[in-house]
Structure formats: C-alpha cells, structure tokens
Motif scaffolding. Sequence first.
Motif, mmCIF file in Angstrom:
data_model
loop_
_atom_site.group_PDB
_atom_site.id
_atom_site.type_symbol
_atom_site.label_atom_id
_atom_site.label_comp_id
_atom_site.label_asym_id
_atom_site.label_seq_id
_atom_site.Cartn_x
_atom_site.Cartn_y
_atom_site.Cartn_z
ATOM 1 N N ILE A 83 0.837 -1.196 0.000
ATOM 2 C CA ILE A 83 0.000 0.000 0.000
ATOM 3 C C ILE A 83 0.868 1.241 0.000
ATOM 4 C CG2 ILE A 83 -1.579 1.334 1.413
ATOM 5 C CD1 ILE A 83 -2.957 -1.222 2.175
ATOM 6 N N SER A 84 1.879 1.256 0.800
ATOM 7 C CA SER A 84 2.703 2.458 0.862
ATOM 8 C C SER A 84 3.435 2.682 -0.445
ATOM 9 C CB SER A 84 3.701 2.348 2.024
ATOM 10 O OG SER A 84 4.579 1.269 1.808
ATOM 11 N N GLU A 85 3.823 1.611 -1.074
ATOM 12 C CA GLU A 85 4.488 1.770 -2.367
ATOM 13 C C GLU A 85 3.564 2.416 -3.373
ATOM 14 O OE1 GLU A 85 5.434 -1.984 -4.007
ATOM 15 O OE2 GLU A 85 6.010 -1.171 -5.946
ATOM 16 N N ARG A 86 2.328 1.941 -3.389
ATOM 17 C CA ARG A 86 1.405 2.526 -4.343
ATOM 18 C C ARG A 86 1.022 3.939 -4.003
ATOM 19 N NH1 ARG A 86 -1.435 -3.178 -5.339
ATOM 20 N NH2 ARG A 86 0.408 -4.007 -6.351
ATOM 21 N N MET A 87 0.949 4.229 -2.739
ATOM 22 C CA MET A 87 0.672 5.606 -2.360
ATOM 23 C C MET A 87 1.802 6.521 -2.828
ATOM 24 S SD MET A 87 -2.223 5.866 -0.684
ATOM 25 C CE MET A 87 -2.190 7.178 0.501
ATOM 26 N N GLY B 274 0.400 10.941 5.143
ATOM 27 C CA GLY B 274 -0.750 10.273 5.727
ATOM 28 C C GLY B 274 -1.701 9.805 4.650
ATOM 29 N N LYS B 275 -2.240 8.664 4.915
ATOM 30 C CA LYS B 275 -3.087 8.055 3.898
ATOM 31 C C LYS B 275 -4.383 8.822 3.712
ATOM 32 C CE LYS B 275 -1.976 3.534 5.167
ATOM 33 N NZ LYS B 275 -2.477 2.198 5.435
ATOM 34 N N ALA B 276 -4.954 9.272 4.790
ATOM 35 C CA ALA B 276 -6.262 9.904 4.681
ATOM 36 C C ALA B 276 -6.199 11.157 3.819
ATOM 37 C CB ALA B 276 -6.800 10.234 6.076
ATOM 38 N N VAL B 277 -5.232 11.990 4.127
ATOM 39 C CA VAL B 277 -5.136 13.237 3.370
ATOM 40 C C VAL B 277 -4.759 12.940 1.921
ATOM 41 C CG1 VAL B 277 -4.145 15.543 3.380
ATOM 42 C CG2 VAL B 277 -4.386 14.296 5.515
ATOM 43 N N MET B 278 -3.893 11.995 1.775
ATOM 44 C CA MET B 278 -3.508 11.615 0.409
ATOM 45 C C MET B 278 -4.718 11.119 -0.367
ATOM 46 S SD MET B 278 -0.684 11.886 -1.107
ATOM 47 C CE MET B 278 -0.996 10.632 -2.337
ATOM 48 N N LEU B 279 -5.502 10.305 0.293
ATOM 49 C CA LEU B 279 -6.691 9.805 -0.389
ATOM 50 C C LEU B 279 -7.624 10.947 -0.755
ATOM 51 C CD1 LEU B 279 -7.623 6.471 1.392
ATOM 52 C CD2 LEU B 279 -6.963 6.815 -0.958
ATOM 53 N N ASP B 280 -7.727 11.899 0.145
ATOM 54 C CA ASP B 280 -8.547 13.064 -0.185
ATOM 55 C C ASP B 280 -8.045 13.752 -1.435
ATOM 56 O OD1 ASP B 280 -9.359 14.015 3.215
ATOM 57 O OD2 ASP B 280 -10.538 12.981 1.676
ATOM 58 N N LEU C 87 -10.621 6.266 6.438
ATOM 59 C CA LEU C 87 -9.884 5.657 5.337
ATOM 60 C C LEU C 87 -10.788 4.784 4.489
ATOM 61 C CD1 LEU C 87 -6.329 4.479 6.418
ATOM 62 C CD2 LEU C 87 -6.989 5.834 4.468
ATOM 63 N N GLN C 88 -11.584 4.003 5.149
ATOM 64 C CA GLN C 88 -12.445 3.109 4.376
ATOM 65 C C GLN C 88 -13.472 3.894 3.585
ATOM 66 O OE1 GLN C 88 -14.120 -0.034 6.684
ATOM 67 N NE2 GLN C 88 -12.176 -0.535 7.662
ATOM 68 N N ARG C 89 -13.914 4.967 4.198
ATOM 69 C CA ARG C 89 -14.886 5.784 3.495
ATOM 70 C C ARG C 89 -14.282 6.355 2.222
ATOM 71 N NH1 ARG C 89 -15.779 10.916 5.986
ATOM 72 N NH2 ARG C 89 -15.221 9.744 7.862
ATOM 73 N N LYS C 90 -13.100 6.866 2.382
ATOM 74 C CA LYS C 90 -12.453 7.453 1.220
ATOM 75 C C LYS C 90 -12.122 6.398 0.177
ATOM 76 C CE LYS C 90 -10.798 11.096 4.038
ATOM 77 N NZ LYS C 90 -9.738 11.612 4.881
ATOM 78 N N ALA C 91 -11.754 5.246 0.670
ATOM 79 C CA ALA C 91 -11.469 4.185 -0.295
ATOM 80 C C ALA C 91 -12.726 3.837 -1.073
ATOM 81 C CB ALA C 91 -10.931 2.960 0.433
ATOM 82 N N LYS C 92 -13.832 3.888 -0.397
ATOM 83 C CA LYS C 92 -15.082 3.596 -1.092
ATOM 84 C C LYS C 92 -15.380 4.657 -2.139
ATOM 85 C CE LYS C 92 -18.250 0.728 1.513
ATOM 86 N NZ LYS C 92 -19.527 0.682 2.224
ATOM 87 N N VAL C 93 -15.173 5.879 -1.731
ATOM 88 C CA VAL C 93 -15.422 6.966 -2.679
ATOM 89 C C VAL C 93 -14.547 6.805 -3.907
ATOM 90 C CG1 VAL C 93 -15.142 9.440 -2.984
ATOM 91 C CG2 VAL C 93 -16.208 8.570 -0.914
ATOM 92 N N VAL D 183 -12.706 -3.951 -5.284
ATOM 93 C CA VAL D 183 -11.284 -4.242 -5.398
ATOM 94 C C VAL D 183 -10.613 -3.957 -4.071
ATOM 95 C CG1 VAL D 183 -9.177 -3.566 -6.590
ATOM 96 C CG2 VAL D 183 -11.309 -3.755 -7.839
ATOM 97 N N SER D 184 -9.629 -4.723 -3.772
ATOM 98 C CA SER D 184 -8.915 -4.514 -2.518
ATOM 99 C C SER D 184 -8.187 -3.185 -2.563
ATOM 100 C CB SER D 184 -7.922 -5.651 -2.291
ATOM 101 O OG SER D 184 -6.932 -5.608 -3.291
ATOM 102 N N PHE D 185 -7.815 -2.754 -1.401
ATOM 103 C CA PHE D 185 -7.246 -1.418 -1.320
ATOM 104 C C PHE D 185 -5.937 -1.263 -2.083
ATOM 105 C CE2 PHE D 185 -7.288 2.739 0.057
ATOM 106 C CZ PHE D 185 -6.127 3.096 0.705
#
Lengths: 556, 197
Positions: free
Chosen positions: A381-385, A400-406, B136-142, B153-155
């Motif tokens: 996961i970290s590699e892909r991030m 951080g994953k959350a902000v990155m995902l945002d 995190l899961q929420r965002k992954a869903k989005v 698909v897995s994360f």
Amino acid sequence: MEKESTTPPNWTTSSFGMEIQPNELNCAAADQLPNSFFNPNWDNSVDHSDPFDSSLSSIVSSPAASNAAAIPGSNCLMITELIGRLGSICNSGEISPQTYIAGNTTTNNNSTNTSGYNTPLNSPPKLNLSIMDSQIRGRLPINGHQVPFHPTLVPFSADPGFAERAARFSCFGNTNCIGLNETDLPYGVMPGMEYGKMSNASSNQQFKLVGSQMGVKENNKQEGNVAVKRKFIRLPRPSTPENAELGDSREGSSVSEQIPGGEVSTKVDSDANARKRKSISRGKAKETPSTPSAKDHKTAVDNEESNAKRIRQDEDAGNEKDSAKAKAKADSKAAGDGNQKQSKDNSKPSEPPKDYIHVRARRGQATDSHSLAERVRREKISERMKFLQDLVPGCNKVTGKAVMLDEIINYVQSLQRQVEFLSMKLATVNPRMDFNMEAQLSKDIFQSRGALPPTLYPLDSAMRSIPYGYQPQQMQALHGGIANETENRFPVNSLAALSRNPSVQLPPMDGFGEAVPQVSAPWEDDLQSVVQMGFGQNQQQSFHGSGAAAQMKVEL
Amino acid sequence: MASSISETNFEESKRIKRRKTGDELRDPDTIDHTRWRSESEQRIYSTKLVEAIRQVRRNSSPENKVSSGRDIRDAADGVLAVAAKGRTRWSRAILASRLRLRLAHNNMKHKKARVAKVTGSIRSKMPEKKRSIPALQRKAKVLSRLVPGCRKVSFPNLLEETTDYISALEMQVRAMAALTELLTGSPVDRLTSTSDS
C-alpha cells in the motif's frame, strides 16, 4: 518365604544368590553373609525350582556338597569354579541378573558377590550384560520388572555372533548402555558408536527424504546441517530394527514414553511423535510401541539426553520448517499463510534484508505469520501511495493516507470533470462533418504540412500538448501520400489521423482563415494557423489548457 | 524555450525508461505507470479519439443533430479504454459496460423498442456521503466509485488502478484539450487549476 513369594524372576535371581551363598558359607565367608535367611530357604527354594534352576543348583550343590567341609581357601576356589561354570552355562543371562542384583538389590552378600564376580569377569560379561539387558528388555514384555532370566536366552548366549549383533543393538541404545552400567562400559559403547555411524550412513537415504524437505530450502545452512545431522543421529535408532528386532521397539517405547513424561512442550511432543511415527513406519520395523518397559532407571540418563536432543531437533526442524515455509510463502506471495510457525531463529542477525520477493521477519520485529502478512500488505500500500503521490500534483508535502486519499479523490474528480467539459465542448464545436471537406482537408493538410516542416520541428518537442501527430515524419508521409480528393484511408495510423484531422477541423476553419497568409485552401489556413498558434502558445506558454498540460508534463 | 522543452522531453524519455526498468524489476504484475505519458501513446489515443468522435457524429447525426457531450465523453472513455489494451481493470470495466450497452441497444433496436441511452456511467458525480465508517475506508469507497469497475477491489489494487486511471485521464484531458483547441482555435480553460508544487 520371601523368596517364594516373590515373582519368578526375583526368585530365580535369588536362587542364584542362594546358590552362591552356600558356597560362600562354605568358603567361610559366612561373616559376610548377613542374609542368613537364605540358607534355610535354600533347600526349599531348590525344591521349588524349575528344572534349570534345579540343574544349576545341582551344579552348585555338587561342589558345595563336595566342599562342604572344605577349608575356606578351597571354598574360594570352589567359588571361582562355580563362577566359571555359571559363566559357561549362561553367559550373559545369568551374570546380568547378578549385576542387576548388584545394581538393584540391597543385599550385601549379593553385592559383595557380584563385586567379587565383577572383578574377574569385568570386561567380557559387561558387554554381554548390556547386550542381554537390551535383549531382555526388548523382547520381554514385562513391565518394570527386573531383568528376567529367560531360559530361551541361554542358547543365544552360546551364539558367538549374537554377541556382535547385540553389541550393535546397543548402539542406538548406546545411551541405554550408558545408563545401564553406571560404570564404564567401553565395549558396549564403542561398537555401538561405530555402528551408530554406520547406521547413519546407511540410513542417510531414508533421511534424505525427511531432511531434504527440511534442509533444501534453507538459507541458514548452519541450522540445516545441524538439524539434518541430528535427524540422522536420532532416526537411526528406529530404523535399525530392520536389522534387529529389538532396538526400535524398545527405543520407540522408551522414547515415546519419555517424551510425555519429559518437560517437552506439547507441540514438540506431537512433532516428535509424529516424526517418530514417520521414521518408524519408514523403518518398517516390528513395533511394540506399547512396550512400557521404559521406566527403568537405567534409561533415566537416556531420557534426558534423548529429550534434550529431541527438543533441540524439533526446534531446529521447526525453525527450518518455518524458514522454508516463510520462504515458500513469500516466494509465492501467498499472504496470510496461517500455518506458518514462528521463525524466531531466522530473525537473528544473520538474516538478509527484506526485499519484495522474500518476506522474512526483520530483526527485532514480530515474526508472527499475521504480522508478516500485514507488513507485506502495508508495504504494498505504501508503495502505491508513493506512486500516487508523484502523480497527483501538490501531494509531496502531504503525509498520511487519509489526506492523500482526499487529494487523490479530488484530483480524479477534477480530471473527470475536465473530460466532461471538453467532451461537451467537442460536441458543440463540431456540428458539421463533410466528406468533401474531409478530403480537402486531408489534401491541404499534406500540402500545408509539407510547407511547414521548419515550424513543425520545434513542435515535435511539444507533441505532448498537441497530440495530433504534427511530426515531421508524419508530414512527409502525408505529403507523399495523398493524391486524390476522396477519402483515403491510409494504412498508417498517423496518416489516418491526419487525414481525419482536417475533417474535424473543417467547421472552425472560418475563424482561422484570416490569420494564415500562406494557406491556399481554407482548411489549410485553419491547420496552419492552429499549428502556429499552438506552437506559439507553447512557446509563450500562455495557453492555459494544453499549455498548462505541457507545463505539467514538463515539470513532472 | 524549444531547447528546454526538447531537453525536458529527452529527460522525460530517459526517466520513462528508468522508471520502466525499475517497475519491471520489482514486480511483473506492476503496471507501467509511465506508458500514458509516452508520445506514441498519445498519438494512438488521439487518432482513435478523432475517429470515435467522427463515428459519434455520424451515428448521432441522423438521430439528433447535436451530439451530446455525454456521447463524446463516452466515446472518449471508450477510446481510452481501448488504448489501455485491457490491462487495467477500469479499462475493462468501461469496455464491458459499453459492450453491454451496445448489445442492449441492438437488441432493443431489433425489437423495435427505444431504449433511453443508458449512460452506464459508473462514475458518481459528487459523492458526498458522510457516515461513521472509518475515514480511510470511506475514502477508499469513494475512490472506488470514482474509478470505473473498481468497487470490490482490494485497497492496494485499488491504488494501483487509481494510478493508472489518473495517468490515463491526464492523457485524455490533454488530448481532448488539444483537439478542442484545434477545433475551436481558442485556449481551453481548465476547470480546476491544479496547484503545481
């Protein structure tokens, strides 16, 4: 009487003692015989004796009777004679109980007698002793008893080769030999050890099957070699029953009994038992696994040794298994292999660094199978991030994953919106399409392309922003390609693109007509103007859309 | 400027090569992230895009004069998916949905029933659900809803798909922007300005 009440083996042994004692009494060694009660029982016991004992007693009694009134010296001679006769009759069988008596019984006279016996008969009978002991213990399913004097053992004693075989048996029972005679037993041990090595060599093939599974995939060669060696040492014991019928059963029984009795953990128990069973089955030996003759004190030392060995072997084997499994698992990238055992030994300093293919527990980290799988997943996961971070602009500072995902979500949404917007624009921009125009466009494109090679060369570098193949190669190809006005489908993709480009560009050509001086046909002008404009915009970087894209491209 | 651009191009091609080898070393399954940046890819895409748009025009013209933007967008997505050569999940999902649409459309046609053009858009417009699921899961869903065909698909795979999807989208945007620029002859403003680091 006490002697009569005892079991036959004890009685037989006691009969020996009794037989010996009268001689001693006759030898005026009566002072040493506190067990005077033997004497009155002697006659009675002799009466109750079985034929062999009676014969023995007759032998004994004959010199005794003859020497009944003899002087002590002669009686001592008689004693020696008796010893010799006893030795001749039953080589080891008779002596072993005596030594057994020496070791076990509390009778002083017996002890003295046996000590007396032992001195002259030290070396040979000891060997036979061990042999007989093993034989007796192995063959006779008598639990916890002292060595029974078995009449059938007599003929064995007469066999000279039997002694050799017995000596060989004593090897895997070498520990038994050690435990058997607390005194030194060179004869018993040495041939045993030699044979042990032989058996190691002979059983190597068997164990390669077992050891290969464990040892092949290992990286820790030290452990592997050690464990394999240990396996070799351990397992010959049960395998040698092929040659002899005693050892395996006895050994297996003793060991298997000792394992639960020892301090070994259950896991090691099950492993040891499983392996033992495996080896035993491989050896195809006659087994009496239920022979519970294991509670001998003689095997106490053996117990500890074998237990220690087994524990170590199991641990090593377990570790080898773990490492092999870890390797296999990692190699196959099967995450979450729950069967993996703990490979703590593998996480010791001599471990290679973790890479993507091999998963190993790093130093100072948990070696649980779950945590290993978790770590693999996290690394993925970290590699892909990281890739995404490079891709999405403005995410370098973000951690951080959350902000990155945002950020990623925002970016994807923005891209999609742009696509939609552009598609809307494309839809509105191209209301008409004409075949003729298309052909003309293609023609003019070639001509214009041919006229614009110098300007288009710099465009080559800016091709990213204008992806319509405004490249000199394509220009030249098109330049030579189109001849007619009909819609031509060129085999080359780029040619086709260029041929279709003019058709697409047809509608807005009116807007471009003024800007281009050289163009003969309107779509040529359009094309040229667009090209120049695009080029100029790229140069000036004032073009927001594609320019920004170019910028993005450049900076990325 | 031209020299700088050429240099960056050269550097980028070098970087592309380097990254390609790096990716290959790591994992054979890893998709090459730089393929959407190559010029050849863009060329291919633009070619197909133009053809697709023309096709849309042709198809749409007898029915309705103006081809909706949505058609164009779908066409563009389809072309993008084709350009992906089916290696990624989202591309396969797009193609599958289009195929399904077409099949349904043809069937309906044969049965002489008018089917409202189902966009089959898997993308949601603006997912703004706020639940108490872990962030995190929420965002992954989005994100999974944004990327086509990646709902279950897995994360880690989702991240992989997202990477490729973003690259492909970027290329698509560039291509379409250039195309519209060619057609309209006016600079196309980006809807959102991306802040460059």
